[in-house]
Motif scaffolding. Structure first.
Motif, PDB file in Angstrom:
ATOM      1  N   GLY A 110       4.749   4.620  15.854  1.00 11.88           N
ATOM      2  CA  GLY A 110       5.678   4.343  14.770  1.00 11.88           C
ATOM      3  C   GLY A 110       5.093   3.637  13.580  1.00 11.88           C
ATOM      4  N   LEU A 111       3.871   3.121  13.685  1.00 14.66           N
ATOM      5  CA  LEU A 111       3.276   2.460  12.533  1.00 14.66           C
ATOM      6  C   LEU A 111       2.718   3.499  11.556  1.00 14.66           C
ATOM      7  CD1 LEU A 111       1.446  -0.684  13.941  1.00 14.66           C
ATOM      8  CD2 LEU A 111       3.732  -0.479  12.977  1.00 14.66           C
ATOM      9  N   PRO A 112       2.677   3.188  10.265  1.00 21.81           N
ATOM     10  CA  PRO A 112       2.280   4.183   9.264  1.00 21.81           C
ATOM     11  C   PRO A 112       0.798   4.518   9.324  1.00 21.81           C
ATOM     12  CG  PRO A 112       2.551   2.040   8.236  1.00 21.81           C
ATOM     13  CD  PRO A 112       3.042   1.909   9.642  1.00 21.81           C
ATOM     14  N   ARG A 113       0.455   5.742   8.891  1.00 19.58           N
ATOM     15  CA  ARG A 113      -0.935   6.141   8.755  1.00 19.58           C
ATOM     16  C   ARG A 113      -1.220   6.562   7.321  1.00 19.58           C
ATOM     17  NH1 ARG A 113      -0.508   9.490  13.467  1.00 19.58           N
ATOM     18  NH2 ARG A 113      -1.087  11.270  12.185  1.00 19.58           N
ATOM     19  N   ARG A 114      -0.464   5.999   6.387  1.00 17.09           N
ATOM     20  CA  ARG A 114      -0.682   6.283   4.976  1.00 17.09           C
ATOM     21  C   ARG A 114      -1.065   5.010   4.248  1.00 17.09           C
ATOM     22  NH1 ARG A 114       0.840  11.252   3.311  1.00 17.09           N
ATOM     23  NH2 ARG A 114       2.097  12.514   4.732  1.00 17.09           N
ATOM     24  N   GLY A 115      -1.509   5.163   3.002  1.00 20.18           N
ATOM     25  CA  GLY A 115      -1.906   3.997   2.227  1.00 20.18           C
ATOM     26  C   GLY A 115      -3.093   3.309   2.872  1.00 20.18           C
ATOM     27  N   ALA A 116      -3.146   1.998   2.731  1.00 15.29           N
ATOM     28  CA  ALA A 116      -4.274   1.242   3.262  1.00 15.29           C
ATOM     29  C   ALA A 116      -4.406   1.412   4.771  1.00 15.29           C
ATOM     30  CB  ALA A 116      -4.124  -0.232   2.906  1.00 15.29           C
ATOM     31  N   ALA A 117      -3.273   1.595   5.469  1.00 12.66           N
ATOM     32  CA  ALA A 117      -3.297   1.659   6.928  1.00 12.66           C
ATOM     33  C   ALA A 117      -4.093   2.837   7.463  1.00 12.66           C
ATOM     34  CB  ALA A 117      -1.870   1.718   7.467  1.00 12.66           C
ATOM     35  N   GLN A 118      -4.268   3.886   6.659  1.00 11.97           N
ATOM     36  CA  GLN A 118      -5.018   5.042   7.156  1.00 11.97           C
ATOM     37  C   GLN A 118      -6.491   4.712   7.365  1.00 11.97           C
ATOM     38  OE1 GLN A 118      -4.866   8.342   4.431  1.00 11.97           O
ATOM     39  NE2 GLN A 118      -5.618   7.152   2.701  1.00 11.97           N
ATOM     40  N   ALA A 119      -6.953   3.565   6.863  1.00 11.39           N
ATOM     41  CA  ALA A 119      -8.345   3.169   7.053  1.00 11.39           C
ATOM     42  C   ALA A 119      -8.589   2.541   8.420  1.00 11.39           C
ATOM     43  CB  ALA A 119      -8.778   2.190   5.954  1.00 11.39           C
ATOM     44  N   TRP A 120      -7.503   2.193   9.160  1.00 12.92           N
ATOM     45  CA  TRP A 120      -7.732   1.590  10.485  1.00 12.92           C
ATOM     46  C   TRP A 120      -6.803   2.120  11.558  1.00 12.92           C
ATOM     47  CZ3 TRP A 120      -6.565  -1.722   6.236  1.00 12.92           C
ATOM     48  CH2 TRP A 120      -5.232  -2.145   6.151  1.00 12.92           C
ATOM     49  N   ASN A 121      -5.563   2.512  11.249  1.00 11.55           N
ATOM     50  CA  ASN A 121      -4.648   2.991  12.288  1.00 11.55           C
ATOM     51  C   ASN A 121      -5.138   4.319  12.866  1.00 11.55           C
ATOM     52  OD1 ASN A 121      -3.009   0.805  12.024  1.00 11.55           O
ATOM     53  ND2 ASN A 121      -1.381   1.846  10.914  1.00 11.55           N
ATOM     54  N   ALA A 122      -5.222   4.390  14.206  1.00 11.61           N
ATOM     55  CA  ALA A 122      -5.875   5.557  14.802  1.00 11.61           C
ATOM     56  C   ALA A 122      -5.273   5.944  16.144  1.00 11.61           C
ATOM     57  CB  ALA A 122      -7.371   5.289  14.951  1.00 11.61           C
ATOM     58  N   SER A 123      -3.962   6.010  16.238  1.00  8.97           N
ATOM     59  CA  SER A 123      -3.218   6.413  17.435  1.00  8.97           C
ATOM     60  C   SER A 123      -3.324   5.354  18.529  1.00  8.97           C
ATOM     61  CB  SER A 123      -3.649   7.787  17.948  1.00  8.97           C
ATOM     62  OG  SER A 123      -4.912   7.739  18.559  1.00  8.97           O
ATOM     63  N   SER A 124      -2.625   5.562  19.636  1.00 10.11           N
ATOM     64  CA  SER A 124      -2.482   4.520  20.652  1.00 10.11           C
ATOM     65  C   SER A 124      -3.794   4.156  21.337  1.00 10.11           C
ATOM     66  CB  SER A 124      -1.458   4.949  21.711  1.00 10.11           C
ATOM     67  OG  SER A 124      -1.880   6.141  22.344  1.00 10.11           O
ATOM     68  N   ASP A 125      -4.775   5.084  21.356  1.00  7.49           N
ATOM     69  CA  ASP A 125      -6.059   4.776  21.985  1.00  7.49           C
ATOM     70  C   ASP A 125      -7.179   4.559  20.975  1.00  7.49           C
ATOM     71  OD1 ASP A 125      -6.374   7.349  21.086  1.00  7.49           O
ATOM     72  OD2 ASP A 125      -6.883   8.218  23.039  1.00  7.49           O
ATOM     73  N   GLY A 126      -6.851   4.620  19.680  1.00  8.36           N
ATOM     74  CA  GLY A 126      -7.859   4.416  18.648  1.00  8.36           C
ATOM     75  C   GLY A 126      -8.770   5.595  18.407  1.00  8.36           C
ATOM     76  N   ARG A 127      -8.447   6.749  18.979  1.00  8.89           N
ATOM     77  CA  ARG A 127      -9.383   7.871  18.948  1.00  8.89           C
ATOM     78  C   ARG A 127      -8.884   9.066  18.127  1.00  8.89           C
ATOM     79  NH1 ARG A 127     -13.720   7.138  21.706  1.00  8.89           N
ATOM     80  NH2 ARG A 127     -14.180   9.349  21.357  1.00  8.89           N
ATOM     81  N   LEU A 128      -7.919   8.830  17.259  1.00 13.49           N
ATOM     82  CA  LEU A 128      -7.350   9.929  16.481  1.00 13.49           C
ATOM     83  C   LEU A 128      -8.421  10.711  15.731  1.00 13.49           C
ATOM     84  CD1 LEU A 128      -4.734  11.323  15.441  1.00 13.49           C
ATOM     85  CD2 LEU A 128      -4.823   9.742  13.504  1.00 13.49           C
ATOM     86  N   LEU A 129      -9.330  10.021  15.057  1.00  8.43           N
ATOM     87  CA  LEU A 129     -10.395  10.690  14.312  1.00  8.43           C
ATOM     88  C   LEU A 129     -11.726  10.668  15.056  1.00  8.43           C
ATOM     89  CD1 LEU A 129      -9.671   9.651  10.625  1.00  8.43           C
ATOM     90  CD2 LEU A 129      -8.945  11.679  11.873  1.00  8.43           C
TER      91      LEU A 129
END
Length: 215
Positions: A110-129
């Motif tokens: 539920g946390l955003p992945r846009r704006g500044a947050a896209q530089a660190w938010n990476a899904s529940s296990d941190g492995r989105l990218l």
């Protein structure tokens, strides 16, 4: 070098510095080409250019692209900056060195992945990218080429090593460093503890450098 960072662009921090150190330990053959994935301010791309690499940098954020171009102009160093989602615009290219300090912070739903947050938010296990880089980067390496990645140990270093080895690379952890938890991880500490990723009293995280070479 001094870097500017427009609002919403990830400023160089401990992980950037650790990866820059690893980069400085890599030989830079004449006319070698480097790729910086998720360039942000362009800090790593500019270190590579300073060492003599011909550098392409890519980021999904327009602000990051503008920031990296501005920092390259200020440093009087040539880098080619592209806007794009990971490696979509680089089909058919090959590189001697690929760098990435991708988003890797485990993120509650539920946390955003846009704006500044896209530089660190990476899904529940941190492995989105991270998973995508492990899959998409190896085909872009020339024989003997090297991929350098930095991420937190909480994001699964063994998974990264396994995926890169399955892609045919010789992968290993070449450096580790404990650093104080930043504001994002501190704010998520209770959730990360519930996920079994941090101890209840843990106030530091371990960063790892992964080096993967294409035979």
């Amino acid at each position: 070098m001094t870097f500017i960072a427009l609002p919403g662009v990830y400023a160089p921090q401990d992980d950037t510095a650790l990866l820059a150190e690893a980069l400085r330990n890599e030989p830079a053959p004449p006319n070698a080409e480097a790729l910086d994935i998720g360039t942000g301010t362009g800090a790593l791309a500019l270190v590579a250019a300073q060492r003599g690499y011909r550098v392409t940098a890519v980021d999904v954020s327009w602000r990051a692209v503008l920031t990296a171009k501005t920092n390259a102009w200020l440093a009087r160093l040539p880098i080619h900056v592209l806007r794009g989602s990971l490696l979509a615009r680089l089909t058919g290219r090959r590189f001697d060195l690929i760098l990435s300090n991708p988003p890797y912070v485990p993120t509650p739903p539920g946390l955003p992945r846009r704006g500044a947050a896209q530089a660190w938010n990476a899904s529940s296990d941190g492995r989105l990218l991270l998973d995508r880089i492990c899959q998409e980067a190896p085909p872009l390496l020339r024989p003997g080429g090297v991929l350098l990645l930095v991420h937190s140990a909480v994001s699964g270093e063994e998974t990264t090593l396994r995926q890169l080895r399955e892609a045919g690379l010789e992968a290993e952890v070449t450096d580790r460093r404990w650093v104080a938890l930043g504001p994002v991880l501190r704010s998520r500490h209770p959730w990360l503890h519930l996920q079994g990723l941090l101890e209840a009293d843990q106030n530091k995280e371990e960063l790892v450098i992964i080096r993967a070479r294409k035979p």
